[in-house]
Write an enzyme that holds these catalytic residues in place. Structure first.
Site, short mmCIF file in Angstrom:
data_model
loop_
_atom_site.label_atom_id
_atom_site.label_comp_id
_atom_site.label_asym_id
_atom_site.label_seq_id
_atom_site.Cartn_x
_atom_site.Cartn_y
_atom_site.Cartn_z
N CYS A 1 -6.41 5.90 -37.51
CA CYS A 1 -7.57 5.91 -38.42
C CYS A 1 -8.86 5.71 -37.61
O CYS A 1 -8.99 4.73 -36.88
CB CYS A 1 -7.45 4.81 -39.47
SG CYS A 1 -8.89 4.74 -40.56
N CYS B 1 0.85 -1.19 0.00
CA CYS B 1 0.00 0.00 0.00
C CYS B 1 0.89 1.24 0.00
O CYS B 1 1.74 1.39 0.87
CB CYS B 1 -0.91 0.02 1.23
SG CYS B 1 -1.89 1.53 1.33
#
Lengths: 411, 415
Positions: B390, B139
């Site tokens: 694209c 953590c």
């Protein structure tokens, strides 16, 4: 439906939803939208600015190209210009360019931006007759180039058709007021309630200015001979002006017949419905396939419940009863109404201004009249009669004056 | 509706499906975990339980998000530490959960402050009925530097604490890794040497997601200040996959049992973690944004994928992609794949042109009249940036061309 409710329905984008719409934009290499904007507002550039969260930069692009950016955002028939050209249409539907422009110009207003700056004074002064969109844009362009600008307005308020014509539901008057205030702040002088050619001579304007622009517009209603002297008849421009000056107090009957099929007719139709007129019937010369009004306005009008009958011409009038015949079919239609509104176009009034017009515009392209000191712009110049084209013509006329008077043009 | 067996065995424990809540705000109490089980989650890693005397005192607000255009939660920053409920209450919740859901997997995440507390916590959660232990060594927002990712970055402490936990309980145990380190293989090996049975990876990445531009303070603002804390969500998925691959590829860690964590939102994300070697999966950020109900599409989507792949057991998919990740120096550099532009699909936006010029090799030319791009096969290096930008998938892999002087045939290449 009330005007307030209508406006709620068409409320603008939020910061989140405008990002969603801007993200749909393909950010084309050769942006056909920008090429298609008559006023060169450059939507490709301002949408790209939105996409990269540069809202102030987006506002600069719009404002520097279009002094009436907030107005165009609301009234421009974008589906005929930028949105018609939009590449996104090949995937699904065009970018809502008007909506994004509205968001950006609202942002500009909320951020109190002053984008246009008065240019260093060049000692030259231009008179502008009329304060409609073309006159206002010409004023803004000239002021940024350093000219002094005096506007002569025949009415008590500036804005021309923006103020007296386009209905509140489409263009709130506070938006028009803000745009005019910007141009006043830039240094324009406006003289109200003065008709040039009547209260002051053209010669006097020319004597006091280095150039004169006639931006008087086509503000006088046309009529049809069949309806001459008919007490049931009111012109569309008079009706719209009456509602603008007295939004809720106009007394209207339950059954109104409108004749005409342009955007002005659609404005009249929708305004009547928003004022709770029960039966609104609009008979139109053109058939739907050749309609003049923008698709957006036509759809909005039909949504309000107006009955639109296409392809008929009035052939006989007896008081409040009008008989129409279909242009192609052997078909006749007789309508009795409590009130008849004619929306069959407007014409110019250039009395005593020394200008030759044919069909309400110059017989040649451009902005020059026979008098080297006098120019026209707006509806009196050849080309479309929309607000966005008026902006384009105002800008171009100003740039032409700048070129003639020895300055340099921007393009 | 499709039905496939999603069950899998991991560290000797049977999971009805691989999807677990990760140790985080989403598994903070009995009611939350019960609801998650009810909605179909296979396991729960209960929010990390710490020693009785370590007091948790959280800030407000405590989250922030990274956005892109109008997309929220591209990444998520969290400042919460470990479970804030008293130790006894957490243990009671574990007992209730195991009683009410005997067939679901209950994993207790623990975090000690020293060998003694690690060992004691392991014993307590085992006694409370946990099926497995996860050691929280990672953590990144603890208020003590003797806890969390500072420990996970220290291999000696990792090993020592793993040994302590193994002394405290015989339960299968996985150690949860911090990504705030260059090489995760080192602490992973240390943990395995200390007795860990597997690895959970990754915990959150230390981050500052945004800065308030007017106040010049990172977000979220807590009385005029902020702190670095853990970043999670979709944006960290590529980092998680990389660490998992590196561990699975490391000498001595072959077939390392892994519980994969990091930005899993869809069944496709889940499948990627499995293919790179994860047997079970843990999710938090997507649940915080959308709720436990995402389990429906995680499980159903994964079943359809299994059917498409012709696989009856999830374990058959674990690690299948590991062998296809190789060092950069071993990749075949003898050919290039030219892009193929389908002019029927092309809508003429010119994005390929812009990206090719500004970001690649100036290999696309543009016909202004027809608004269509053309690839120059000589200039093109086959990078496929054009294909990626694209917007209408008009560009695909086209002709394979051997580089000059290279041995081999274009036809033999697996492009």
């Amino acid at each position: 439906m009330t005007i307030e409710k209508y406006q709620q329905e068409t409320k603008g984008y939020t910061m989140t939803t405008v990002m969603a719409e801007a993200a749909r934009c393909l950010l084309c290499h050769d942006a056909p939208c920008s090429a298609a904007c008559p006023a060169h507002t450059d939507p490709a550039k301002f949408i790209r600015s939105v996409r990269f969260r540069n809202f102030k930069g987006a506002a600069e692009t719009i404002r520097e190209n279009n002094a009436l950016g907030s107005i165009c955002a609301r009234v421009c028939p974008t589906e005929k210009y930028c949105e018609l050209a939009c590449t996104r249409t090949e995937i699904d539907c065009p970018i809502d360019i008007g909506g994004i422009q509205r968001f950006v110009t609202d942002f500009e207003q909320n951020a109190n931006m002053d984008i246009l700056k008065k240019g260093p004074a060049n000692g030259l002064n231009v008179a502008i007759i009329g304060s409609g969109p073309a006159g206002l844009q010409a004023a803004a362009t000239l002021l940024t180039l350093g000219y002094g600008v005096d506007i002569y307005e025949k009415n008590e308020k500036a804005g021309g058709y923006l103020t007296y014509g386009i209905p509140e539901y489409r263009l709130p008057s506070d938006i028009v007021d803000i745009e005019i205030q910007r141009i006043l702040k830039l240094g324009a002088n406006i003289t109200y309630n003065v008709t040039v050619g009547q209260d002051i001579t053209m010669a006097a304007l020319k004597a006091d200015h280095d150039a004169v622009i006639v931006a008087a517009g086509a503000s006088v209603a046309k009529t049809l001979p069949l309806f001459a002297g008919n007490p049931y008849v009111q012109s569309a421009v008079d009706f719209l002006a009456e509602v603008k000056s007295n939004p809720t107090g106009v007394d209207l009957p339950a059954n109104v017949l409108v004749i005409g099929g342009g955007d002005v007719a659609m404005d009249v139709d929708t305004t009547l419905k928003l004022l709770d007129v029960k039966n609104v019937t609009d008979v139109v010369y053109e058939e739907f396939a050749e309609f003049k009004a923008s698709d957006k306005e036509l759809a909005g009008t039909q949504k309000q419940g107006v009955t639109i009958v296409d392809g008929y011409v009035p052939t006989a009038v007896n008081g409040n009863t009008v008989t129409f015949k279909h242009r192609q079919l052997n078909s006749e239609l007789t309508i009795e109404a409590d009130k008849i509104i004619l929306a069959v176009g407007q014409q110019a009034d250039v009395t005593n201004l020394g200008i030759e017009l044919e069909n309400n515009e110059l017989t040649h392209g451009g902005f020059h009249t026979d008098d080297p000191k006098v120019f026209v712009t707006g509806d009196l110049a050849q080309g479309d009669k929309t607000v966005v084209v008026a902006v384009q013509k105002g800008k171009k006329a100003a740039e032409e004056i700048h070129r003639v008077l020895g300055g340099q043009t921007n393009d | 509706m499709i039905k496939k067996d999603l069950s899998i065995d991991f560290l000797g424990v049977h999971f009805e499906n691989p999807f677990c809540l990760s140790s985080s705000p989403v598994g903070n109490c009995y009611d939350m975990c019960a609801k998650a089980y009810d909605e179909g989650w296979g396991g729960v890693v209960f929010k990390t339980i710490g020693p009785a005397d370590f007091e948790i005192d959280e800030v407000s607000p405590r989250f922030d998000e990274l956005t892109k255009e109008d997309t929220p939660f591209v990444g998520f920053k969290n400042m919460e530490q470990i479970a804030e409920h008293p130790l006894e209450e957490n243990l009671a919740d574990l007992r209730r959960l195991k009683t009410a859901y005997p067939n679901k997997v209950l994993i207790a995440s623990i975090m000690g402050t020293n060998e003694q507390t690690w060992e004691e916590l392991a014993g307590m959660v085992a006694a409370a009925g946990a099926d497995m232990i996860e050691m929280n060594l990672s953590c990144p927002q603890m208020t003590s530097h003797a806890m969390g990712s500072d420990v996970g970055a220290n291999p000696e402490l990792c090993k020592k604490y793993c040994e302590a936990v193994k002394r405290g309980s015989k339960l299968p145990m996985m150690a949860k890794m911090t990504p705030n380190i260059t090489d995760m293989v080192i602490p992973a090996k240390a943990c395995m040497a200390g007795g860990a049975d597997g690895i959970a990876a990754i915990n959150t990445v230390k981050s500052i997601a945004n800065v308030d531009l007017d106040r010049k303070i990172g977000l979220p603002i807590i009385n005029g200040k902020s702190s670095i804390s853990g970043f999670s969500g979709k944006a960290v998925k590529p980092l998680a996959l990389r660490f998992i691959q590196q561990m699975r590829d490391a000498e001595g860690l072959e077939n390392l049992p892994i519980s994969g964590i990091g930005g899993i939102e869809t069944w496709e994300d889940a499948a990627e973690f499995i293919l790179l070697g994860s047997s079970t999966l843990q999710v938090t950020t997507a649940i915080m944004q959308y709720g436990y109900r995402i389990i429906e599409d995680l499980t159903n989507g994964l079943m359809h994928y299994m059917a498409e792949q012709g696989v009856d057991h999830l374990s058959e998919l674990v690690g299948l992609a590991n062998k296809n990740m190789i060092p950069a120096e071993k990749l075949d550099r003898d050919y290039k794949v030219l892009p193929y532009i389908d002019w029927d699909k092309c809508i003429g936006c010119g994005r390929c042109l812009i990206s090719c010029f500004d970001g690649a090799h100036q290999a696309i030319t543009w016909d202004e009249a027809t608004r269509r791009p053309t690839v120059d096969p000589e200039r093109c290096v086959g990078c496929h940036l054009c294909k990626l930008v694209c917007p209408v998938d008009a560009i695909s892999a086209g002709e394979v061309v051997m580089k000059a002087g290279r041995v081999g045939t274009a036809a033999s290449k697996e492009i």
